[in-house]
Write an enzyme that holds these catalytic residues in place. Structure first.
Site, PDB file in Angstrom:
ATOM      1  N   SER A  19      10.263  11.276  72.700  1.00 57.74           N
ATOM      2  CA  SER A  19      10.484  11.520  71.411  1.00 57.74           C
ATOM      3  C   SER A  19      11.657  12.663  70.901  1.00 57.74           C
ATOM      4  O   SER A  19      12.372  12.463  70.082  1.00 57.74           O
ATOM      5  CB  SER A  19       9.447  11.401  70.480  1.00 57.74           C
ATOM      6  OG  SER A  19       8.909  10.031  70.571  1.00 57.74           O
ATOM      7  N   LYS A  68      -3.249   6.884  67.944  1.00 54.82           N
ATOM      8  CA  LYS A  68      -2.748   5.775  67.172  1.00 54.82           C
ATOM      9  C   LYS A  68      -3.860   5.242  66.218  1.00 54.82           C
ATOM     10  O   LYS A  68      -3.611   4.668  65.056  1.00 54.82           O
ATOM     11  CB  LYS A  68      -2.066   4.823  67.763  1.00 54.82           C
ATOM     12  CG  LYS A  68      -0.713   5.152  68.259  1.00 54.82           C
ATOM     13  CD  LYS A  68      -0.184   4.030  69.023  1.00 54.82           C
ATOM     14  CE  LYS A  68       1.159   4.427  69.578  1.00 54.82           C
ATOM     15  NZ  LYS A  68       1.797   3.247  70.369  1.00 54.82           N
ATOM     16  N   ASP A 105       6.202   0.440  65.689  1.00 49.99           N
ATOM     17  CA  ASP A 105       6.614  -0.161  66.979  1.00 49.99           C
ATOM     18  C   ASP A 105       6.739  -1.693  66.888  1.00 49.99           C
ATOM     19  O   ASP A 105       7.286  -2.385  67.623  1.00 49.99           O
ATOM     20  CB  ASP A 105       5.124  -0.143  67.762  1.00 49.99           C
ATOM     21  CG  ASP A 105       4.913   1.250  68.457  1.00 49.99           C
ATOM     22  OD1 ASP A 105       5.995   2.090  68.827  1.00 49.99           O
ATOM     23  OD2 ASP A 105       3.728   1.747  68.776  1.00 49.99           O
ATOM     24  N   TYR A 217       9.812   2.072  80.340  1.00 54.47           N
ATOM     25  CA  TYR A 217      11.135   2.647  80.598  1.00 54.47           C
ATOM     26  C   TYR A 217      10.941   3.756  81.560  1.00 54.47           C
ATOM     27  O   TYR A 217      12.224   4.265  81.831  1.00 54.47           O
ATOM     28  CB  TYR A 217      11.229   3.352  79.153  1.00 54.47           C
ATOM     29  CG  TYR A 217      10.784   4.524  78.557  1.00 54.47           C
ATOM     30  CD1 TYR A 217      10.822   6.016  78.969  1.00 54.47           C
ATOM     31  CD2 TYR A 217       9.552   4.322  77.725  1.00 54.47           C
ATOM     32  CE1 TYR A 217      10.106   6.986  78.811  1.00 54.47           C
ATOM     33  CE2 TYR A 217       8.835   5.333  77.396  1.00 54.47           C
ATOM     34  CZ  TYR A 217       8.979   6.543  77.681  1.00 54.47           C
ATOM     35  OH  TYR A 217       8.223   7.790  77.357  1.00 54.47           O
ATOM     36  N   GLY A 238      11.961  -1.045  77.739  1.00 51.61           N
ATOM     37  CA  GLY A 238      11.103  -0.165  76.854  1.00 51.61           C
ATOM     38  C   GLY A 238      11.911   1.025  76.277  1.00 51.61           C
ATOM     39  O   GLY A 238      11.583   1.441  75.066  1.00 51.61           O
TER      40      GLY A 238
END
Length: 275
Positions: A19, A68, A105, A217, A238
């Site tokens: 990120s 989350k 997402d 990923y 991903g």
């Protein structure tokens, strides 16, 4: 624009997160010279205290596991998208200090699929039954006109997926993991399992497969993605998901749109290649 603002990704573990690479690339491309994007190791117990210490210079947060769901009681409002899967991966701080939660997402999945020409399917398959699988079902609720088959490892997981299907308005049928190769008969297969879980299925990819969305990923490509692409099937990875959900986060946190998708993807690809 040089307003000094801060954002960051929180989670535990967090050292692997891409990120910061993606968001910083966006800031550079948008000319946000005063913006910073960091990475903080924060678990569920530490989250309330972390949020309380944030000042008015903070624009937003990206959240990964295990935060989350834990963040929801700490927010003032969450979007219907986040509520639908009980998961928030994006927090934006309003000018009045209110904490607003969203889930990028799900629209990120849809955008990644749409980029590859997949905007509707008559049926689909999901490999796995974790948190990402519920997001996959939420995405499929918007583009799948027929049944979704979820391939799972236990009766408990099967019950969870059927429950998510009822909640999200998706017709979900469950099947044992031993039959997972049958997933490849669907025009769209979404693999949501941990690294290595689908390697043994690579040999079962048919001669003319549809579209595979493998949410991993790293490592990439997976054995399944390699076999799928080798047989001419379309593959969404991903990194595609990561970039598209980050694009939406950047737009929400900065108020600038569109976010620089191409620059963000290039930064992510370079970071992965350097690992």
């Amino acid at each position: 624009m040089s307003d000094n603002k801060k954002a960051a990704v929180l989670g535990s573990p967090i050292a692997h997160s891409l990120s910061p690479v993606l968001h910083r690339a966006a800031y550079d491309a948008l000319g946000l010279t005063g913006w910073e994007y960091g990475r903080h190791e924060v678990d569920e117990a530490a989250l309330p205290g972390f949020l309380e210490k944030l000042g008015p210079e903070w624009a937003g947060l990206s959240l990964t596991m295990p935060l989350k769901r834990a963040v929801i009681p700490l927010l003032d409002e969450i979007t219907p998208t986040a509520a639908s899967v009980e998961a928030v991966n994006t927090v934006v701080f309003a000018p009045d200090g209110r904490r607003l939660g969203d889930n990028t997402d799900i629209p990120g999945m849809l955008a990644a699929l749409c980029e590859r020409g997949v905007d509707t399917v008559e049926r689909a398959a999901v490999l796995g039954a974790g948190a990402t699988a519920s997001s996959a079902l939420a995405a499929l609720s918007r583009i799948c006109t027929g049944e979704v088959t979820a391939y799972v490892r236990s009766a408990a997981r099967a019950a969870e997926m059927r429950g998510w299907g009822e909640r999200l308005g998706v017709a979900v049928r469950t099947a044992p993991w031993a039959d997972a190769a049958a997933a490849f008969e669907a025009p769209l297969t979404i693999a949501t399992t941990p690294a290595g879980s689908t390697d043994a299925l690579a040999a079962a990819v048919p001669d003319r497969p549809g579209t595979l969305f493998d949410v991993l990923y790293e490592p990439w490509p997976t054995a399944l993605a390699t076999a799928w692409g080798g047989r001419g099937g379309a593959v969404v990875g991903g990194l595609d998901l990561l970039v598209h959900q980050a694009v939406l986060q950047v737009e929400q946190m900065t108020g600038r749109s569109p976010a620089p998708l191409v620059a963000m993807r290039a930064a992510g690809e370079a970071a992965l290649a350097a690992r």
